[in-house]
Design a protein around this motif. Structure first.
Motif, short mmCIF file in Angstrom:
data_model
loop_
_atom_site.label_atom_id
_atom_site.label_comp_id
_atom_site.label_asym_id
_atom_site.label_seq_id
_atom_site.Cartn_x
_atom_site.Cartn_y
_atom_site.Cartn_z
N ILE A 194 1.02 -1.48 -0.18
CA ILE A 194 0.03 0.09 0.17
C ILE A 194 0.68 0.97 0.25
O ILE A 194 0.98 2.35 -0.55
CB ILE A 194 -0.88 -0.12 1.71
CG1 ILE A 194 -2.17 -1.06 0.66
CG2 ILE A 194 -1.78 1.37 1.07
CD1 ILE A 194 -3.52 -1.37 2.56
N VAL A 195 2.14 0.96 1.19
CA VAL A 195 2.50 2.50 0.80
C VAL A 195 3.51 3.03 -0.31
O VAL A 195 3.90 3.85 -1.05
CB VAL A 195 3.27 2.42 2.12
CG1 VAL A 195 2.83 2.90 3.69
CG2 VAL A 195 4.14 1.68 2.77
N CYS A 196 4.01 1.64 -0.20
CA CYS A 196 4.47 1.72 -2.19
C CYS A 196 4.55 1.72 -3.61
O CYS A 196 4.59 2.19 -4.38
CB CYS A 196 5.95 0.91 -2.09
SG CYS A 196 7.01 0.93 -0.23
N ARG A 197 2.77 1.16 -3.23
CA ARG A 197 1.85 1.20 -4.63
C ARG A 197 2.59 0.36 -5.75
O ARG A 197 2.96 0.27 -6.59
CB ARG A 197 1.66 2.38 -5.40
CG ARG A 197 1.74 3.91 -4.52
CD ARG A 197 0.22 4.33 -5.59
NE ARG A 197 1.25 4.49 -6.32
CZ ARG A 197 1.14 6.12 -7.21
NH1 ARG A 197 -0.17 7.04 -6.26
NH2 ARG A 197 1.83 6.70 -7.71
N ARG A 198 2.85 -1.42 -5.29
CA ARG A 198 3.65 -1.86 -6.72
C ARG A 198 3.53 -3.36 -5.48
O ARG A 198 3.06 -3.66 -4.20
CB ARG A 198 4.80 -1.22 -6.81
CG ARG A 198 5.76 -1.23 -5.11
CD ARG A 198 7.21 -2.03 -5.65
NE ARG A 198 7.84 -3.61 -5.58
CZ ARG A 198 8.95 -4.53 -5.75
NH1 ARG A 198 10.18 -3.40 -5.72
NH2 ARG A 198 8.84 -5.29 -6.13
N LYS A 199 3.58 -5.01 -6.22
CA LYS A 199 3.26 -5.59 -6.05
C LYS A 199 4.51 -6.22 -5.01
O LYS A 199 5.43 -5.84 -5.20
CB LYS A 199 2.78 -6.30 -6.79
CG LYS A 199 2.13 -6.44 -8.06
CD LYS A 199 1.71 -7.32 -8.60
CE LYS A 199 0.95 -7.11 -9.31
NZ LYS A 199 0.46 -8.23 -10.71
N SER A 200 4.54 -7.02 -4.33
CA SER A 200 5.52 -7.75 -3.29
C SER A 200 6.42 -8.55 -4.09
O SER A 200 7.76 -8.45 -3.92
CB SER A 200 4.65 -8.44 -1.93
OG SER A 200 4.01 -9.27 -1.99
N LEU A 232 12.50 3.81 -2.47
CA LEU A 232 10.86 3.26 -2.71
C LEU A 232 9.38 3.80 -2.85
O LEU A 232 8.88 3.20 -3.00
CB LEU A 232 10.63 2.91 -0.85
CG LEU A 232 11.43 1.23 -0.13
CD1 LEU A 232 10.82 1.39 0.93
CD2 LEU A 232 10.67 0.47 -0.81
N VAL A 233 9.32 5.46 -2.65
CA VAL A 233 8.38 6.32 -3.18
C VAL A 233 7.77 5.87 -4.83
O VAL A 233 8.84 6.23 -4.80
CB VAL A 233 8.24 8.02 -2.71
CG1 VAL A 233 7.10 8.51 -3.32
CG2 VAL A 233 9.05 7.76 -1.02
N GLY A 234 7.20 5.73 -5.02
CA GLY A 234 6.34 5.51 -6.49
C GLY A 234 6.91 6.76 -7.28
O GLY A 234 6.60 7.70 -7.24
N ASP A 264 5.89 10.14 -9.29
CA ASP A 264 4.70 10.61 -9.10
C ASP A 264 3.79 10.45 -7.89
O ASP A 264 2.29 10.54 -7.66
CB ASP A 264 4.27 11.09 -10.32
CG ASP A 264 3.27 10.19 -11.42
OD1 ASP A 264 4.20 10.36 -12.34
OD2 ASP A 264 2.94 9.36 -11.07
N ASP A 265 4.30 9.86 -6.86
CA ASP A 265 3.68 9.76 -5.72
C ASP A 265 3.94 10.87 -4.52
O ASP A 265 5.14 10.65 -4.67
CB ASP A 265 3.75 8.92 -5.11
CG ASP A 265 3.09 8.01 -3.86
OD1 ASP A 265 2.63 8.42 -3.73
OD2 ASP A 265 3.20 6.82 -3.47
N GLU A 266 2.60 11.51 -4.05
CA GLU A 266 3.49 12.59 -2.97
C GLU A 266 2.90 12.24 -1.39
O GLU A 266 1.45 11.09 -1.77
CB GLU A 266 2.48 13.64 -3.59
CG GLU A 266 3.16 14.11 -4.77
CD GLU A 266 2.63 15.55 -5.00
OE1 GLU A 266 0.99 16.25 -4.19
OE2 GLU A 266 1.81 16.41 -6.28
N VAL A 267 4.16 11.70 -1.03
CA VAL A 267 3.83 10.82 0.32
C VAL A 267 4.15 12.18 1.95
O VAL A 267 4.93 12.39 1.24
CB VAL A 267 4.22 9.65 0.60
CG1 VAL A 267 3.40 8.41 -0.94
CG2 VAL A 267 5.77 9.78 0.64
N ASP A 268 3.53 11.80 2.44
CA ASP A 268 3.77 11.89 3.88
C ASP A 268 5.61 11.76 3.86
O ASP A 268 5.09 10.53 4.49
CB ASP A 268 2.83 12.58 4.88
CG ASP A 268 3.50 13.01 5.93
OD1 ASP A 268 4.43 13.34 6.72
OD2 ASP A 268 2.01 14.32 6.26
#
Ligand code: NAG
Ligand code: NAG
Ligand code: NAG
Ligand code: NAG
Ligand code: NAG
Ligand code: NAG
Ligand code: NAG
Ligand code: NAG
Length: 771
Positions: free
Chosen positions: A678-684, A712-714, A716-720
């Protein structure tokens, strides 16, 4: 085209006064309340300028051409009204500025240097142009509580209701066009999560840049990034001749489409509204109050033993009208009594959930618990709460009973109760009960008459127990064959079998019917017992089991239908990417669901197959776990089984492979993997990636250890960043090789919510043996 028609129509309609009308405002022009207070659109329908607000004036746009002078936009709506000596000028440098004398404060309405002219358009849009006639600023891009045809609500923006019909400052409700494609109504000052939503368009997961659009025939609809119509909010196609439309989120929290027939000089009439129940908007009543409505009015009522904080202001809520005694010794609870409130629903913020067949037990349990201030009893479950209670409303069709702990002594000097008093009390109570009973008879009569309520109720099988009326129903195979139209529409394929869409209750309720395969041949009784256990699990983060079928060799399950697919669709479909906040909400939803299965339901359930394909999304973007309890059907004695791997590759805990006993910690492991996904937006596990990053667990720990979480951030993913690190740390704790090192689900939830700190996780170490 449409605007030309409207223009022609309006210009014939307002010709009488059109001569003096200004539609092109040049630099240096100014307005004052009183005389020359507005700039009118060419037709005279819309005006920009001062209008009366409270004891002074506000600046905005209103319908000058109709007697109601309906306000559709307000500049700086939370600035207090200005006096009659204020001036609004389109200054020489192209800024629109409000000068409020005598304080001489300047309020910038539109800071757009380089604007050379301004115009109030006949669409209701006030625009500033540069010398090339390009739009520099427009009121349509800064909506307040209303939209006009031609205006759009862009992704990430929201409308806020006004305080009241006459006070246009920011009220207590909002309508948000979310980045995930969902148009949702919430109270103000709440996170954008499903628990607070009270209306949604059901277009969750339609991708970014979905817009709400509004055409002149009253058509409100959502377009996705590629311009496809993905949802009609209103049908549209309403008459356009001499008629104008307005959409507004009203002060009462309901969003409505209005029409106005210009020729009739009549009034606005409601064409469509987001809800017919005035109590739907959450937070209409303040804390410790609940909403009661009929078709025309919503009232707020205080909990028994409570009174309004500010009489006349329902949003201020209610407070105790009794003196609260300290609750510390065993006998103290004798100074309290429990008051009962039937058919009311509340936000569930329980700190403890107990199972009792009888409501009296629930009442007693709360009375004896010093921490308990109220308890909600429904379907044999007793949910202890602390005050304040929130989002309360009466719902006659809901069987929930609220028990409120009330001090026996009130501030007034009450005479000591004696025999006499008791008798009087009894008389009053019986009178109240008789009246209430009579009312209930009348009401249920009406409900019966109007809705044929009886027929809608699910038939009950087996022994009647308290709460059994909501137990799953038994179906025959032909019934389900009919419900699914011969198993025509396949909507999914899971580890236990194929899922079909169907409808029960004469087509009124859409359901998902799962045909189980590979189920151990089991006796009718065991199967039914199992179904009963699953059917009694009620939690907002679990998919509800509505029925089952045990007919010959057929084993089928009937679930509520989840319209928005699975978490796998959301995470692994590039077009459906959801934002960080939304993903955090999903992670929390799943944790809550698992916690319930592990610790709060009647009999502990180990899911054994937590994975994104088993997490389904409802209309409001709330995540619900499916397929729980099914592991049991495959083999009895699930908690300590030594044979056969139940879960799905990539998500199963190492103990499965080592033939070690399986405990709840196996679910914690799977949750950890899902959390990282969920946090990395990718399959394990993703072999399309380079080998060193193909396995998420190993890669995640590597990045964490080397302090390079950004990798680890995908894209164009904006994370805190801070929260991201917390979640990765938590994920790493959950996937520890050693089950006892993994936190319990309760701890997971506390860590997720930031209530407790997350220590630095050690290496999970097992990530290579998992595959
Ligand atoms: C408004 O007036 C300015 C100057 O008077 C002129 O240059 C401009 O073209 C006019 N704009 C419109 C839309 O008529
Ligand atoms: C109102 O404004 C117009 C044009 O801006 C001007 O000609 C007129 O004198 C003003 N009237 C008053 C009373 O200020
Ligand atoms: C949404 O719009 C923004 C700005 O126009 C753009 O950068 C982004 O790529 C768009 N996203 C999608 C999914 O179309
Ligand atoms: C928009 O919706 C259409 C039709 O549902 C779909 O084919 C298209 O892929 C969607 N576009 C995006 C960016 O989601
Ligand atoms: C919305 O309504 C229009 C007609 O107004 C219709 O053509 C269109 O198919 C509808 N779209 C959806 C998604 O229902
Ligand atoms: C229009 O309706 C509102 C609210 O229903 C009412 O207060 C107002 O008097 C009506 N105005 C006219 C002109 O009928
Ligand atoms: C709704 O309730 C209000 C007062 O609570 C009452 O004045 C009104 O007549 C009621 N309306 C209907 C339709 O029952
Ligand atoms: C009512 O109470 C709320 C919450 O305390 C407050 O924000 C609001 O200003 C009050 N409204 C009025 C009209 O006093």
């Amino acid at each position: 085209m449409d605007s030309v028609v409207l223009f022609l129509l309006l210009s014939t309609f307002f010709t009488s006064s059109a001569q003096q009308m200004e539609s092109n405002v040049s630099r240096g022009s100014y307005l004052t309340p009183g005389i020359n207070s507005t700039w009118l659109s060419r037709s005279g329908l819309y005006a920009f300028g001062f209008y009366k607000q409270g004891n002074g004036y506000a600046v905005g746009i209103f319908l000058a051409g109709i007697p109601q002078k309906t306000v559709v936009w307000t500049a700086n709506r939370d600035v207090p009204p200005v006096s009659s000596s204020a001036t609004l000028s389109f200054s020489r440098d192209g800024t629109l500025v409000l000068q409020s004398t005598p304080e001489q404060t300047q309020i910038i309405i539109a800071d757009s240097l380089g604007s050379t002219s301004a115009a109030m358009l006949d669409t209701g849009n006030f625009v500033l142009y540069n010398s090339d006639q390009e739009i520099q600023w427009q009121s349509f891009e800064h909506p307040t509580d209303s939209l006009l045809p031609g205006q759009r609500l862009l992704a990430g923006t929201e409308l806020f209701s006004s305080v009241s019909a006459t006070d246009h400052s920011t009220g207590i409700f909002r309508l948000k066009m979310q980045h995930d494609g969902h148009l949702v109504q919430y109270p103000v000052d709440t996170p954008d999560t499903a628990g607070y939503a009270y209306w949604g368009s059901g277009t969750f997961g339609s991708g970014d840049n979905v817009t709400l659009n509004f055409s002149p025939d009253g058509h409100l609809y959502l377009l996705n990034a590629t311009g496809a119509n993905i949802r009609n909010v209103t049908d549209g196609g309403y008459p356009t001749k001499d008629t104008i439309y307005l959409m507004r989120i009203d002060a009462d929290g309901i969003f409505r489409l209005y029409s106005y027939e210009l020729k009739q000089n009549g009034n606005w009439s409601v064409v469509w509204s987001s809800s017919g129940d005035l109590c739907d908007p959450k937070g209409l009543c303040g804390l410790n109050g609940y909403c009661v409505s009929n078709d025309t009015e919503a009232r707020c009522v205080c909990l028994p033993g409570f009174e309004m904080v500010h009489p006349g202001n329902r949003t201020a809520g209610c407070e105790k009208s009794f003196n609260a005694a300290d609750c510390n010794s065993k006998n103290e609870y004798n100074t309290y009594t429990m008051r009962e409130l039937a058919n009311t629903v509340w936000e569930d913020i329980s700190y403890s959930v107990l199972s009792f067949p009888l409501k009296e037990d629930c009442k007693q349990a709360c009375l004896e618990d010093c921490n308990c201030e109220a308890a909600l009893f429904k379907d044999s479950r007793c949910r202890k709460q602390r005050l304040p209670l929130r989002y309360g409303r009466r719902q006659l069709t809901d069987s929930n009973i609220a028990f409120i702990k009330v001090g026996k002594s009130t501030p007034a000097d009450m005479p000591k109760p004696n025999q006499e008093g008791h008798r009087l009390e009894m008389l009053i109570i019986s009178a109240v009960f008789l009246t209430f009973g009579g009312m209930m008879l009348v009401i249920s009569g009406i409900v019966f008459y109007k809705n044929h309520f009886w027929y809608r109720k699910l038939p009950v099988n087996g022994n009647a127990e308290v709460g059994d009326d909501v137990a799953p129903r038994s179906f025959t195979y032909p019934e389900l064959e009919k419900a699914t139209d011969g198993f025509r529409e396949e909507v999914g394929r899971g580890s236990f079998g194929t899922v079909y869409k169907g409808a029960i209750l004469n087509g009124q309720k859409i359901v998902a019917v799962k045909k189980l395969e590979k189920v151990l041949a089991e006796g009718e009784r065991e199967f039914q017992t199992e179904m009963k256990v699953i059917g009694r699990t009620h939690h907002r983060n679990l998919v509800r089991l509505l029925g089952y079928c045990h007919d010959g060799t057929h084993r089928l399950l009937v679930y509520e239908y989840m319209s928005n697919g699975s978490l796998a669709d959301i995470l692994f479909t590039p077009e459906k990417q959801t934002c960080w906040e939304e993903r955090k909400g999903i992670a929390r939803d799943i944790a809550r669901g698992i916690l319930y299965l592990h610790e709060e339901c009647e009999r502990q359930i180990i899911h054994c197959d937590i994975k994104p394909q088993n997490i389904l999304m409802d209309d409001y973007g709330c995540a619900k776990i499916s397929d729980f309890g099914l592991a049991k059907l495959l083999k009895p004695d699930q908690t300590r089984t030594f044979t056969g791997i139940r879960g799905t590759k990539g998500y199963v805990a190492p103990e499965w492979h080592r033939k070690l006993p399986i405990t709840v910690k196996a679910d914690v492991y799977s949750y950890g993997i899902v959390l990282l996904e969920i946090v990395c937006r990718r399959k394990s596990v993703d072999w399309s990636l380079p080998e060193d990053i193909a396995i998420l667990e190993g890669w995640a720990y590597h990045c964490f250890e080397s302090g390079d979480l950004d990798q680890l951030v995908g894209p164009d993913d904006e994370v805190d960043k801070k929260q991201f690190e917390r979640m990765v740390k938590l994920g790493l704790w959950c996937i520890q090789d050693e089950p006892s090192l993994r936190p319990s689900m309760k701890k997971v939830l506390l860590m997720l919510e930031g209530t407790i700190d997350i220590p630095t996780p050690p290496s999970p170490t097992s990530f290579f043996s998992v595959i």
